[in-house]
Design an enzyme around this catalytic site. Structure first.
Site, mmCIF file in Angstrom:
data_model
loop_
_atom_site.group_PDB
_atom_site.id
_atom_site.type_symbol
_atom_site.label_atom_id
_atom_site.label_comp_id
_atom_site.label_asym_id
_atom_site.label_seq_id
_atom_site.Cartn_x
_atom_site.Cartn_y
_atom_site.Cartn_z
ATOM 1 N N TRP A 1 11.898 5.427 5.870
ATOM 2 C CA TRP A 1 11.464 5.324 4.715
ATOM 3 C C TRP A 1 12.875 4.172 3.992
ATOM 4 O O TRP A 1 12.083 3.307 3.076
ATOM 5 C CB TRP A 1 12.000 6.562 3.731
ATOM 6 C CG TRP A 1 10.854 7.677 4.124
ATOM 7 C CD1 TRP A 1 11.164 8.836 4.864
ATOM 8 C CD2 TRP A 1 9.650 7.576 3.988
ATOM 9 N NE1 TRP A 1 9.850 9.471 5.014
ATOM 10 C CE2 TRP A 1 8.833 8.810 4.586
ATOM 11 C CE3 TRP A 1 8.528 6.753 3.387
ATOM 12 C CZ2 TRP A 1 7.696 9.010 4.589
ATOM 13 C CZ3 TRP A 1 7.432 7.038 3.453
ATOM 14 C CH2 TRP A 1 6.900 8.180 4.030
ATOM 15 N N ASP B 1 17.086 6.648 -2.992
ATOM 16 C CA ASP B 1 15.763 7.484 -2.925
ATOM 17 C C ASP B 1 16.155 8.907 -2.584
ATOM 18 O O ASP B 1 16.903 8.986 -1.530
ATOM 19 C CB ASP B 1 14.879 6.751 -1.727
ATOM 20 C CG ASP B 1 13.689 7.555 -1.348
ATOM 21 O OD1 ASP B 1 13.417 8.651 -1.840
ATOM 22 O OD2 ASP B 1 13.211 7.379 -0.326
ATOM 23 N N LYS C 1 8.718 17.121 -2.364
ATOM 24 C CA LYS C 1 9.284 18.200 -1.266
ATOM 25 C C LYS C 1 10.214 19.146 -1.905
ATOM 26 O O LYS C 1 10.143 20.302 -1.433
ATOM 27 C CB LYS C 1 10.200 17.042 -0.494
ATOM 28 C CG LYS C 1 9.452 16.447 0.382
ATOM 29 C CD LYS C 1 9.668 14.990 0.978
ATOM 30 C CE LYS C 1 8.622 14.469 1.442
ATOM 31 N NZ LYS C 1 8.681 12.823 1.409
HETATM 32 C C1 PLP Z 1 8.260 11.456 1.505
HETATM 33 C C2 PLP Z 1 9.367 10.503 1.320
HETATM 34 C C3 PLP Z 1 8.887 9.154 1.093
HETATM 35 C C4 PLP Z 1 7.525 8.685 0.667
HETATM 36 O O1 PLP Z 1 7.144 9.522 -0.536
HETATM 37 P P1 PLP Z 1 5.665 9.342 -1.231
HETATM 38 O O2 PLP Z 1 5.694 9.969 -2.391
HETATM 39 O O3 PLP Z 1 4.667 9.592 -0.262
HETATM 40 O O4 PLP Z 1 5.695 7.876 -1.728
HETATM 41 C C5 PLP Z 1 9.806 8.230 0.578
HETATM 42 N N1 PLP Z 1 11.117 8.468 1.147
HETATM 43 C C6 PLP Z 1 11.608 9.815 1.519
HETATM 44 C C7 PLP Z 1 12.940 10.013 1.794
HETATM 45 C C8 PLP Z 1 10.567 10.733 1.823
HETATM 46 O O5 PLP Z 1 11.006 11.964 2.498
#
Ligand code: PLP
Length: 354
Positions: A98, A165, A189
Site C-alpha cells: 500500500w 494512510d 476495515k
Molecule cells: C485496504 C487498504 C487500502 C486500499 O483501500 P481501498 O479503499 O480499497 O482503496 C489502502 N491502504 C491500506 C493500508 C489498506 O489496508
C-alpha cells in the site's frame, strides 16, 4: 458460530449491520428506504453532521481541520493527497504494497524520495533510523500494513507535514491529530462497510501548490460542498454513523485501544507458546489489527490441515495474504475478545492432535 477474521471488508458490530439493514427497509419513519431518499433531503444532513461530530469528538480533532466523507477508497486518496500537497518533492516510508502504491501516485507530480524501506525483509518490520528530508513538501506513512502485519503504534514527529494512510488501524487507539496534515483511509476495515473514505485534513495547508487542481481532486471542493459536491455514499456513511455511536458507547478510542491490546496479547501469546507456529514480524512492530503467523518449518506440511480444522471450527478468513503465506487473523475494532479466545483454543486443540 462464525468468527470473522477477514482482512477487509471486515467484521462490524451486529447492531451496526442490523441498524443499517433496518434503515435500508425504512429510514427513521419516513416511509422511504435509506437507499432512495435524496442526500439533499432534510433527513440525510443530520446523519452527515452527527458522523462528523462523532469523528471530531472521538479523535479530538483540533480547530482548523476539515472532516470529509468521500468515495473512491484509499486508492483514490493516494493520488488526491499528491494533487493537494505536492509542490516539488515528496518523501515516503516504504512499508509494503500500500505504501508503494501511494508513492507511485505521487510520481505523476515529480520527485519522490523513499526515505527508508523494509522491502529486503519482505516488510516484516518498520524502518526506524531514517532522516526525513526537511525540504520535502510532506512525509507519507502507512500506519498499519494490512498484508504483512506491522504497525506504527505511536504518532511520530515529522519536521514536514505528515500524511498518513490509516485505512486499517483508524480509531483503534487515541490519536494526536495535531501531528498530522492529513489522515485518510477506506472505511471498510475499522469504521464501516465498503464505499466511503474518511479524510481529516488541515485546511490552511491547502491551495499552496501553485497548480490548478481538477475539481474532484481538490479537497477544497469537498470542504466547500460539505462532502456533498457530488452524491455521497449514503448507506456506508449511515453505517459509519452507527459504528461511531457504537465506538462511543464502548468507551471511545481508549476502550478500542484496550480491546486491541487484549486481543493481540491473547493471540500473539499463543503464537509464541505453541510449538506449531511462529510470528512473521519483528516483535516491537507487531500489528494489533492483522496478526500474521506461519507454521514452524518441521510442521510446514500441516498448513492446509490446520486451515481446514480452523475453518470447521468457525474461523473465517484466516488465510494469509499470498505474498506472505501462512495465516492472518485480522482483529479490527469490532472483533470481540471471544474471537481471539476461540482462535487460541483452536490452535491449542490442533497442537494436542499433533
Ligand atoms: C485496504 C487498504 C487500502 C486500499 O483501500 P481501498 O479503499 O480499497 O482503496 C489502502 N491502504 C491500506 C493500508 C489498506 O489496508
Amino acid at each position: 458460530m462464525k468468527y470473522n477474521f477477514n482482512a477487509g471488508p471486515s467484521i462490524l458490530p451486529r447492531e451496526v449491520i442490523e441498524g443499517t439493514a433496518k434503515a435500508c427497509l425504512e429510514f427513521e419513519g419516513t416511509g422511504l428506504s435509506l437507499m432512495e431518499i435524496s442526500h439533499r433531503a432534510k433527513y440525510f444532513q443530520p446523519v452527515l453532521d452527527e458522523a462528523e461530530a462523532l469523528i471530531r469528538e472521538l479523535a479530538g480533532v483540533p480547530e482548523g481541520y476539515a472532516v470529509l466523507f468521500l468515495a473512491g477508497g484509499a486508492s483514490t486518496e493516494f493520488h488526491r493527497v499528491a494533487h493537494n500537497f505536492f509542490c516539488k518533492k515528496a518523501a515516503y516510508l516504504n512499508t509494503g504494497v500500500w505504501a508503494k502504491k501511494a508513492m507511485k501516485e505521487a510520481q505523476w507530480f515529480g520527485e519522490t524520495v523513499e526515505v527508508a524501506s523494509s522491502a529486503e525483509a519482505n516488510y516484516t518490520y518498520i524502518p526506524k533510523d531514517y532522516v526525513i528530508p526537511t525540504d520535502a513538501d510532506y512525509f507519507h506513512i502507512t500506519t498499519n500494513n494490512t498484508i504483512y502485519g506491522t504497525e506504527i503504534l505511536k504518532d511520530i514527529d515529522s519536521p514536514v507535514p505528515l500524511i498518513a494512510d490509516m485505512s486499517s488501524d483508524i480509531f483503534s487507539r487515541p490519536l494526536d491529530v495535531s501531528k498530522y496534515a492529513c489522515i485518510y483511509g477506506g472505511a471498510q476495515k475499522n469504521l464501516s462497510m465498503a464505499g466511503v473514505t474518511f479524510v481529516i485534513v488541515k485546511e490552511d495547508l491547502l491551495g499552496r501548490t501553485g497548480r490548478e487542481i481538477p475539481t474532484m481532486m481538490d479537497f477544497r471542493t469537498h470542504i466547500k460542498g460539505g462532502s456533498m459536491f457530488n452524491t455521497p455514499p449514503v448507506v456506508p456513511i449511515y453505517s459509519m454513523l452507527l459504528n461511531l455511536r457504537w465506538i462511543k458507547a464502548q468507551g471511545g478510542l481508549k476502550a478500542m485501544d484496550e480491546r486491541a491490546q487484549r486481543r493481540a496479547d491473547i493471540v500473539y501469546g499463543e503464537i509464541d507458546r505453541n510449538k506449531l507456529f511462529h510470528g512473521t514480524t519483528a516483535v516491537e512492530d507487531r500489528s494489533r489489527m492483522n496478526i500474521c503467523f506461519v507454521m514452524n518449518e518441521e510442521y510446514k506440511d500441516l498448513e492446509e490441515e490446520f486451515f481446514k480444522f480452523a475453518t470447521e471450527r468457525g474461523m473465517v478468513g484466516i488465510k494469509g495474504h499470498r505474498s506472505v503465506g501462512g495465516f492472518r487473523a485480522s482483529c479490527y475494532n469490532a472483533q470481540p475478545i471471544e474471537g481471539a479466545e476461540a482462535l487460541v483454543s483452536c490452535m491449542q486443540d490442533f497442537e494436542k492432535l499433533k
